[in-house]
Design a protein around this motif. Structure first.
Motif, PDB file in Angstrom:
ATOM      1  N   LYS B 148      63.117  40.586 -70.083  1.00 52.77           N
ATOM      2  CA  LYS B 148      61.914  39.785 -70.315  1.00 52.77           C
ATOM      3  C   LYS B 148      61.945  38.475 -69.520  1.00 52.77           C
ATOM      4  N   LYS B 149      62.241  38.610 -68.228  1.00 54.66           N
ATOM      5  CA  LYS B 149      62.355  37.415 -67.396  1.00 54.66           C
ATOM      6  C   LYS B 149      61.645  37.566 -66.064  1.00 54.66           C
ATOM      7  N   ILE B 150      61.076  36.460 -65.598  1.00 55.72           N
ATOM      8  CA  ILE B 150      60.563  36.390 -64.233  1.00 55.72           C
ATOM      9  C   ILE B 150      61.396  35.335 -63.522  1.00 55.72           C
ATOM     10  N   THR B 151      62.032  35.727 -62.440  1.00 57.40           N
ATOM     11  CA  THR B 151      62.855  34.759 -61.715  1.00 57.40           C
ATOM     12  C   THR B 151      62.516  34.813 -60.227  1.00 57.40           C
ATOM     13  N   SER B 152      63.013  33.813 -59.502  1.00 55.30           N
ATOM     14  CA  SER B 152      62.834  33.825 -58.050  1.00 55.30           C
ATOM     15  C   SER B 152      64.100  33.280 -57.410  1.00 55.30           C
ATOM     16  N   ASP B 153      64.232  33.525 -56.108  1.00 55.33           N
ATOM     17  CA  ASP B 153      65.425  33.061 -55.401  1.00 55.33           C
ATOM     18  C   ASP B 153      65.505  31.538 -55.393  1.00 55.33           C
ATOM     19  N   ASP B 154      64.340  30.870 -55.500  1.00 52.90           N
ATOM     20  CA  ASP B 154      64.393  29.412 -55.497  1.00 52.90           C
ATOM     21  C   ASP B 154      64.395  28.835 -56.916  1.00 52.90           C
ATOM     22  N   GLY B 155      64.847  29.635 -57.864  1.00 51.34           N
ATOM     23  CA  GLY B 155      65.185  29.051 -59.155  1.00 51.34           C
ATOM     24  C   GLY B 155      64.152  29.099 -60.272  1.00 51.34           C
ATOM     25  N   LEU B 156      63.017  29.754 -60.038  1.00 54.68           N
ATOM     26  CA  LEU B 156      62.086  29.878 -61.160  1.00 54.68           C
ATOM     27  C   LEU B 156      62.715  30.771 -62.219  1.00 54.68           C
ATOM     28  N   ASN B 157      62.399  30.493 -63.460  1.00 53.15           N
ATOM     29  CA  ASN B 157      62.919  31.297 -64.548  1.00 53.15           C
ATOM     30  C   ASN B 157      61.957  31.188 -65.730  1.00 53.15           C
ATOM     31  N   PHE B 158      61.064  32.176 -65.811  1.00 57.92           N
ATOM     32  CA  PHE B 158      60.066  32.166 -66.883  1.00 57.92           C
ATOM     33  C   PHE B 158      60.305  33.352 -67.801  1.00 57.92           C
ATOM     34  N   ARG B 159      59.953  33.125 -69.071  1.00 59.74           N
ATOM     35  CA  ARG B 159      60.129  34.184 -70.061  1.00 59.74           C
ATOM     36  C   ARG B 159      58.847  35.010 -70.173  1.00 59.74           C
ATOM     37  N   ILE B 160      59.000  36.314 -70.281  1.00 59.02           N
ATOM     38  CA  ILE B 160      57.838  37.184 -70.472  1.00 59.02           C
ATOM     39  C   ILE B 160      57.628  37.378 -71.972  1.00 59.02           C
ATOM     40  N   GLU B 161      56.462  36.941 -72.467  1.00 59.88           N
ATOM     41  CA  GLU B 161      56.130  37.174 -73.878  1.00 59.88           C
ATOM     42  C   GLU B 161      55.393  38.503 -73.954  1.00 59.88           C
TER      43      GLU B 161
END
Ligand code: SF4
Lengths: 469, 203
Positions: B148-161
């Motif tokens: 349940k995560k969205i991430t990116s190589d430049d450090g984004l880290n969002f939770r998927i609800e």
């Protein structure tokens, strides 16, 4: 016992299976089907080797892309024809009753459901069309569904649904002359926005709503979806029962049914997740100026200036809408000229709508530069209108009088706007290109559309008289 | 239906709120009786000029977005008509994931039924993605539905609800009909006891 809302009573009576954290499985009492959103669903059944579980609860018609010209002529659009033929074959193969193009009951699915007595208080009803919310006018719980869900209901007679939240909108007070049911719902959408009802079932209540006729209630519930709601509903009462009493598919044990239906309205003291009160006396005739139904203004108002909007999304949306609509901020609504008029659609194509239009246009004429068409919602509406001589009034006034169908509500058939053409329309969506690529749609009530046809621009109908019948 | 577990892909942008399904797939393309082949008509009136030439002003048309599988857009995406042709067109075009601050209900449901993951993120998170994508051509996101995560190589880290049941269906590529048919006995029992609510119509 805890007081319950009408929605809760109906929902709870339809739960087949419930598990925490999963959508509920609810039973569907009536399933209406049309040619555009069903072919892939029937195909899915066939591939899975499934049958229609309750064909006797399933009814089909052709409305979305049927021509509204002479029905004795062959259908020119080969792809539309293929879609209609596919529906005929599917209905035959799966044992579903079909009201096809040549059937005297044919019409827009949300017009014929009630006409046939298929729409009932306390029932769940679905159709692969978002304006299924219309049927809520009878105190039914009615949802629009997608094609996968159409297939699901065909196969199981059930639907997986998350329990919606409840939203009560109460309209009280005297409705001023010239303010129609359409103006009530457009004002509400203007206030709550096109996403305002997301996740909710709206119950419309209050004295003004109770005073509405069945036809007017259908107009209000029809557009609940344009406020983002899953469904709209209005408590059934004597008017509802009278409307249904002698309909073809209404329950045979009618009085027993009425006794059950009388228990449906929301109990005093029941809790809603959200409430809104509207004063009917403050309402005026409405005209949309933008490209969603929430972009609406009073007829005596002006096209807004996007710069005045505080929300950046609204501003962007409004700027784009004005560009598409070819309108300048600050223009008085009554100075917007129109060249096309469309009176029809599942929002406003029932006999009462047509009667009011006739009372307005009797003895008046459609402006010379305007092309105006009236498309009755169903064959029974058409027949009734002709029996009452309304068609003559329309034709004498210069309107084109058509066969029943969705027509220019969505322009899937040959009835479309040309790029840049501006239309006063009684339908429910003013999205970009909805009535034809580049076409500019202004949503209004039937009387406002009739008046615009006569004057060639929007006018304030409150300044005009209706002719006596 | 194809299961959805993980996706790493190029992100494309549609910077408009309230995008309705009439725009996602205009009605003149609804006349097919199959589920496939709708992708070439996706956002037709915006993507093309007069139906032939690619519209250079439509952001998604820029070469930097070629091959995108993730669509990021604004609030109330998918409003309007219930047509399932909208998710069919998105899928056929290549999108497996749509990210927005909010979605219209029917569209949101329809996505799951077709193996597309719709993700609601708060406005600020969506805005962040918009900025990063605009700054870096070919910008990619990693979608991990299991974690349940969205991430990116430049450090984004969002939770998927997302609700667990929907996630389970998507992870396993299960369709609703099969699941519902497991409750056949309950459905039959319901039919026996509730037939008076709306008696079967007799014409
Ligand atoms: S009249 Fe318009 S809104 Fe109503 S069912 Fe037909 S296409 Fe849909």
């Amino acid at each position: 016992m805890t007081p319950k809302t009408m929605f809760e009573k109906i929902w709870e009576a339809h739960v087949v299976h419930e598990e925490a954290g999963k959508p509920s499985l609810i039973y569907i009492d009536r399933h209406l089907v049309h040619e555009v959103t069903s072919p892939q669903a029937f195909e899915g059944l066939r591939l899975a080797g499934l049958r229609v579980r309750r064909p006797e609860l399933t009814f089909a018609t052709m409305d979305h892309n049927v021509p509204t010209t002479d029905r004795s002529l062959p259908i020119e659009d080969a792809i539309s024809k293929r879609q209609m033929e596919t529906l005929s074959q599917n209905c035959k193969a799966f044992g579903v009753t079909l009201f096809d193009l040549n059937n005297p009951q044919q019409g827009i699915v949300h017009v014929i459901g009630p006409e046939l007595g298929l729409t009932l208080p306390g029932a769940t009803l679905v159709c692969g069309d978002s304006h299924t919310s219309t049927h809520g006018a009878f105190g039914a719980l009615a949802f629009g569904i997608g094609t996968s869900e159409v297939e699901h209901v065909l196969a199981t007679q059930c639907l997986l649904q998350d329990r919606p939240r409840t939203f009560l909108i109460e309209v009280n007070g005297r409705r001023p002359y010239g303010v129609e049911a359409k103006d009530i719902i457009l004002s509400i959408i203007g206030r709550i926005g096109t996403g305002g009802g997301t996740g909710c079932v709206i119950e419309f209540g209050g004295g003004t709503v109770r005073a509405l006729s069945m036809e007017e209630r259908m107009t209000v519930c029809n557009m609940s979806i344009e406020g983002g709601a899953r469904a709209g509903m209005i408590a059934p009462d004597e008017k509802t029962f009278d409307y249904l009493r002698s309909r073809r598919y209404a329950p045979k044990a009618f009085d027993a049914a009425v006794a059950r239906w009388e228990k449906l309205p929301t109990d005093p003291g029941a809790q809603f997740d959200r409430r809104l009160k509207i004063d009917a006396a403050s309402l005026s005739p409405q005209v949309t100026w933008g490209t969603n139904p929430g972009q609406v203004a009073a007829v005596d108002g002006r096209v807004p200036n996007p710069m005045d909007l505080s929300d950046p999304n609204d501003r962007k949306s409004a700027e784009r809408a004005l560009e598409y609509m070819g309108l300048r901020p600050g223009t008085p609504i009554t100075e917007i000229p129109i060249e096309r008029v469309f009176i029809g659609s599942c929002t406003n194509s029932r006999i009462e709508d047509l009667r009011r239009v006739a009372r307005f246009v009797k003895g008046r004429r459609v402006a010379s530069k305007v092309y105006a068409m009236i498309v009755p919602g169903s064959q029974p509406v058409k027949k009734k209108a002709e029996e009452e001589g309304l068609d003559r009034i329309f034709k004498e006034a210069g309107f084109d009088w058509r066969e029943s169908g969705c027509s220019m509500c969505l322009g899937m058939n040959p009835d479309t706007l040309r790029p840049g053409e501006r239309c006063a329309s009684t339908s429910n969506r003013n999205f970009e290109g909805r009535q034809g690529k580049g076409g500019r749609t202004h949503l209004v009530s039937p009387i406002m559309a009739a008046a615009a046809a006569v004057e060639g621009r929007f006018v304030d109908v409150r300044r005009y008289e209706l002719k006596e019948d | 239906m194809e299961p959805f577990k993980k996706l790493k892909g190029i992100v494309t942008l549609l910077d408009l709120p309230n995008v309705d399904t009439d725009q996602i797939i205009p009605k003149q393309f609804l006349k097919r009786i199959e589920r496939t082949g709708f992708g070439e008509f996706l956002f037709y009136d915006w993507r093309f000029i007069d139906g032939v030439e690619l519209n250079p002003d439509f952001e998604m048309n820029a070469p930097r977005y070629r091959g995108a599988t993730i669509l990021v857009t604004r609030a109330n995406f998918g409003c309007g008509s219930s047509r399932e042709h909208a998710p069919w067109a998105l899928l056929d075009y290549g999108f497996r994931c749509v990210i927005a601050p909010s979605f219209a209900d029917i569209f949101y449901n329809n996505c799951f039924k077709n193996g597309i993951l719709p993700v609601r993120l708060i406005e600020e998170e969506v805005e962040t993605i918009f900025q990063r994508v605009r700054e870096a051509p070919g910008y990619q996101l990693n979608i991990d539905l299991e974690k349940k995560k969205i991430t990116s190589d430049d450090g984004l880290n969002f939770r998927i609800e997302i609700d667990d049941f929907r996630r389970y269906l998507l992870l396993n590529g299960l369709d609703d009909i099969g699941l519902t048919l497991q409750h056949e006995q309950k459905i039959s029992a319901y039919e026996k006891t509730h037939s008076e609510i709306a008696p079967a119509p007799i014409g």
